[in-house]
Design a protein around this motif. Structure first.
Motif, short mmCIF file in Angstrom:
data_model
loop_
_atom_site.label_atom_id
_atom_site.label_comp_id
_atom_site.label_asym_id
_atom_site.label_seq_id
_atom_site.Cartn_x
_atom_site.Cartn_y
_atom_site.Cartn_z
N GLU A 140 -16.02 6.49 5.45
CA GLU A 140 -16.75 5.58 4.59
C GLU A 140 -15.84 4.89 3.58
O GLU A 140 -16.06 3.76 3.19
N SER A 141 -14.77 5.58 3.15
CA SER A 141 -13.85 5.03 2.16
C SER A 141 -12.91 3.98 2.75
O SER A 141 -12.25 3.26 2.02
N GLY A 142 -12.80 3.93 4.08
CA GLY A 142 -11.86 3.02 4.71
C GLY A 142 -10.53 3.68 5.01
O GLY A 142 -9.66 3.08 5.62
N PHE A 143 -10.33 4.93 4.57
CA PHE A 143 -9.11 5.68 4.83
C PHE A 143 -9.40 6.72 5.90
O PHE A 143 -10.45 7.35 5.88
N ALA A 144 -8.49 6.88 6.84
CA ALA A 144 -8.71 7.83 7.93
C ALA A 144 -7.46 8.66 8.16
O ALA A 144 -6.37 8.13 8.31
N GLY A 195 -10.45 5.63 -6.70
CA GLY A 195 -9.52 6.69 -7.09
C GLY A 195 -8.58 7.20 -6.02
O GLY A 195 -7.83 8.14 -6.25
N TRP A 196 -8.57 6.61 -4.83
CA TRP A 196 -7.64 7.05 -3.80
C TRP A 196 -6.21 6.79 -4.25
O TRP A 196 -5.91 5.76 -4.85
N ARG A 197 -5.31 7.73 -3.96
CA ARG A 197 -3.89 7.56 -4.28
C ARG A 197 -3.06 8.28 -3.22
O ARG A 197 -3.34 9.42 -2.87
N PHE A 198 -2.03 7.59 -2.74
CA PHE A 198 -1.07 8.15 -1.78
C PHE A 198 0.30 8.02 -2.41
O PHE A 198 0.65 6.95 -2.91
N VAL A 199 1.08 9.12 -2.39
CA VAL A 199 2.40 9.11 -3.01
C VAL A 199 3.40 9.74 -2.04
O VAL A 199 3.18 10.83 -1.51
N SER A 200 4.52 9.03 -1.84
CA SER A 200 5.62 9.56 -1.05
C SER A 200 6.44 10.47 -1.95
O SER A 200 7.08 10.02 -2.90
N LEU A 201 6.41 11.77 -1.67
CA LEU A 201 7.09 12.75 -2.51
C LEU A 201 8.57 12.85 -2.16
O LEU A 201 8.97 12.55 -1.03
N PRO A 202 9.39 13.27 -3.13
CA PRO A 202 10.82 13.44 -2.86
C PRO A 202 11.04 14.37 -1.67
O PRO A 202 10.37 15.40 -1.55
N GLY A 203 11.94 13.99 -0.80
CA GLY A 203 12.27 14.82 0.35
C GLY A 203 11.46 14.56 1.60
O GLY A 203 11.75 15.11 2.66
N GLY A 204 10.43 13.73 1.52
CA GLY A 204 9.70 13.37 2.73
C GLY A 204 8.42 14.11 2.95
O GLY A 204 8.24 14.82 3.94
N ASP A 205 7.51 14.01 2.03
CA ASP A 205 6.18 14.57 2.19
C ASP A 205 5.21 13.56 1.60
O ASP A 205 5.62 12.60 0.94
N VAL A 228 -1.88 13.17 -1.28
CA VAL A 228 -3.06 12.31 -1.17
C VAL A 228 -4.12 12.82 -2.15
O VAL A 228 -4.44 14.01 -2.14
N TRP A 229 -4.63 11.89 -2.95
CA TRP A 229 -5.75 12.19 -3.83
C TRP A 229 -6.91 11.32 -3.37
O TRP A 229 -6.77 10.11 -3.21
#
Length: 141
Positions: free
Chosen positions: A3-7, A120-130, A133-134
């Motif tokens: 429903e949010s458009g994120f899958a 409120g969706w948030r995606f972050v590329s973490l240090p080192g390659g991970d 997701v919020w």
């Protein structure tokens, strides 16, 4: 698609950004792309901007937000997103209707990029390659 458009898939997230237009580009120590009025892509590490034909030897530009070396990104203004994927390895891939693709890999030491979306969706590329997701409440990374 949810429903949010994120899958979520096994190795990636499809981001619900399709058909959003780049309405603002700003630069300081990072490169920010405002998509519509509800989503934002912030790039903090070097990334690659290329034509779809880059795989066949087409032109490619390296963007370095920390050095404000991002002039090529101005070609994204007014472009619509046709595909947005956040890989669980920390890589972001955006494709636009003008034939440009933006690829940003994870950085070993820094958060390379983040995408914020509606509700409120948030995606972050973490240090080192991970990838963190919020979904508007708690991280699922």
């Amino acid at each position: 698609m949810s429903e949010s458009g994120f899958a979520e898939h096994e190795d990636r997230w499809i981001l619900g950004l399709r058909d959003l237009t780049v309405t603002k580009i700003s630069v300081d120590h990072q490169l920010s792309l405002l998509l519509g009025s509800d989503a934002c892509v912030v790039l903090e590490c070097p990334c690659q901007l290329s034509q779809e034909s880059a795989a066949k030897g087409g032109p490619q530009e390296m963007l370095d937000p920390a050095r404000q070396d991002v002039a090529a990104a101005l070609a994204l203004f007014g472009a619509k997103v046709v595909s947005a994927v956040a890989f669980k390895t920390g890589t972001l891939r955006l494709a636009f209707d003008n034939g440009l693709q933006l690829n940003c890999r994870a950085d070993p030491s820094f958060e390379a990029w983040q995408v914020t979306g509606p509700r409120g969706w948030r995606f972050v590329s973490l240090p080192g390659g991970d990838l963190a997701v919020w979904s508007g409440s708690e991280p699922t990374g």
